[in-house]
Design a protein around this motif. Sequence first.
Motif, PDB file in Angstrom:
ATOM      1  N   TYR A 142      43.619  56.350  34.840  1.00 29.54           N
ATOM      2  CA  TYR A 142      42.458  57.178  34.468  1.00 29.54           C
ATOM      3  C   TYR A 142      41.157  56.388  34.537  1.00 29.54           C
ATOM      4  CZ  TYR A 142      46.023  60.404  32.800  1.00 29.54           C
ATOM      5  OH  TYR A 142      47.096  61.254  32.734  1.00 29.54           O
ATOM      6  N   ALA A 143      41.253  55.059  34.356  1.00 30.94           N
ATOM      7  CA  ALA A 143      40.049  54.233  34.427  1.00 30.94           C
ATOM      8  C   ALA A 143      39.457  54.232  35.834  1.00 30.94           C
ATOM      9  CB  ALA A 143      40.367  52.805  33.997  1.00 30.94           C
ATOM     10  N   SER A 144      40.280  54.535  36.817  1.00 29.61           N
ATOM     11  CA  SER A 144      39.805  54.572  38.202  1.00 29.61           C
ATOM     12  C   SER A 144      38.768  55.672  38.416  1.00 29.61           C
ATOM     13  CB  SER A 144      40.984  54.785  39.158  1.00 29.61           C
ATOM     14  OG  SER A 144      41.935  53.750  39.013  1.00 29.61           O
ATOM     15  N   LEU A 189      36.113  45.561  31.832  1.00 33.46           N
ATOM     16  CA  LEU A 189      35.940  46.144  33.163  1.00 33.46           C
ATOM     17  C   LEU A 189      34.554  45.813  33.724  1.00 33.46           C
ATOM     18  CD1 LEU A 189      37.444  49.700  32.459  1.00 33.46           C
ATOM     19  CD2 LEU A 189      38.492  47.925  33.876  1.00 33.46           C
ATOM     20  N   VAL A 216      36.343  56.380  36.322  1.00 33.57           N
ATOM     21  CA  VAL A 216      35.085  56.043  35.649  1.00 33.57           C
ATOM     22  C   VAL A 216      33.996  55.795  36.682  1.00 33.57           C
ATOM     23  CG1 VAL A 216      33.909  54.304  34.251  1.00 33.57           C
ATOM     24  CG2 VAL A 216      36.182  55.103  33.597  1.00 33.57           C
ATOM     25  N   ILE A 269      37.649  47.130  26.136  1.00 40.58           N
ATOM     26  CA  ILE A 269      38.072  47.704  27.421  1.00 40.58           C
ATOM     27  C   ILE A 269      36.900  47.926  28.373  1.00 40.58           C
ATOM     28  CG2 ILE A 269      39.112  49.733  28.519  1.00 40.58           C
ATOM     29  CD1 ILE A 269      40.993  49.851  26.026  1.00 40.58           C
ATOM     30  N   PRO A 270      35.856  48.676  27.978  1.00 35.34           N
ATOM     31  CA  PRO A 270      34.740  48.849  28.927  1.00 35.34           C
ATOM     32  C   PRO A 270      34.005  47.553  29.243  1.00 35.34           C
ATOM     33  CG  PRO A 270      34.177  49.766  26.767  1.00 35.34           C
ATOM     34  CD  PRO A 270      35.638  49.462  26.744  1.00 35.34           C
TER      35      PRO A 270
END
Length: 420
Positions: free
Chosen positions: A337-339, A33, A341, A29-30
Amino acid sequence: MNLEVFRNYSLQHLKKDILSGIVVGIIAIPLGLGFAIASGISPVTGLYTTIVAGLLIAILGGCRFQIAGPTGAFVPVLLGIVLQYGYENLLIAGFMSGILLIIFALCKVGALIKYFPPSIIIGFQSGIALIIFSGQIPNFLGLHAIDKFQFFHLNIKEIFGNLHFINIYSIATAGLCLATILIVLYFSPKSLGMSYLLGIIVSTGLASFFFSNQFETIGSIYGEIPRHFPAPAFPDITVERVVTLLPSAFVIAILVGLQSLLTARVADEMTKSKHSSKKELIGQGIVNMVTPMFSGIPAAGEIARTVTNIKNGASSPIAGITHAIFVLIVLLVLAPYASYVALASLAPVLMVVAWNISKKEQFSKVVKEKSFHSLVLLTTFSLTVFTNLTIGIAVGLCLSGAHFMVKKSQEKQKLLRKTG
């Protein structure tokens, strides 16, 4: 999918495959992105690529342990295509590379991988590592608004020209992430992937608590990550676009083939198994024809995730399928929620990735030889960094080919003198 791998397959194997898939999914995932952002495109495309490529290569690939997705090796190439031609044309180039990979497979090009000079592989991979590392300096320093260029030296010049705009809060956030990664690795050297996730969570969390709204996030730059999977679509393909993008597609295909087959070979050595290079190239070809239809970028087998998959006890493609499904669930449930980061939190992650793929030990060893291989390595490295990967590989291959022919000619002359 080769059903032979499920012979004597047990519930215990299934449990290990699912657990391994989840662990690899957490790592993916990271990185998905981060690689998308570094390539100059929307971060969510990295997740789309991880899902589609991970699922398809697990089903269609020639190595049962292979984990596919966006990789660091593509960053400078994809960024160059996006800057020169735009994102839509990147999708077309990726699709074309898939067709080329299938052609390579049918022509049995995969068998030639063992003849590819190590000096060229070390040279271009080290060059890519330097480009990835330097490309994250702006995010580390909080210089998100500066221009991006296709060439390394222009990007470095842009960074130095904007140092008076550095954001101390971004540096603090990036420092927290890097410190967390290093601490986790100090106490648990095998937890590289988990260290990335913890670094992002800890640094973003502490930064949000102590100096909220003082740094850029994924959401503030790219907008909120959508909580859905895209419907298939594809841009118009024209003859003019095909001709223009063919060199880029060829480079992508070469990179996909090289990285995927090298990763499969590493998997073979670790598991005492044997992959099918023809099937792997066909599988990667289909992957890269399908991912653009879902807004995905070019993908390949990725060595760090594949090795993690093996070390966590995977025994079948179920692990790769699980990893793709896990990322899909996270996208559908937790995407907003990733927004939040911090972009500065992603910079150390990609810098560590760059450091790990740099082949620094092999690079130093070959350079110290002061041989023709040293010349090939340094030439490939320099041209990859200061021009582009296409020129770096092409010139490296030409030098190696010329050296091979000269060497053979000298051997033939010696033989003639002996027999004469």
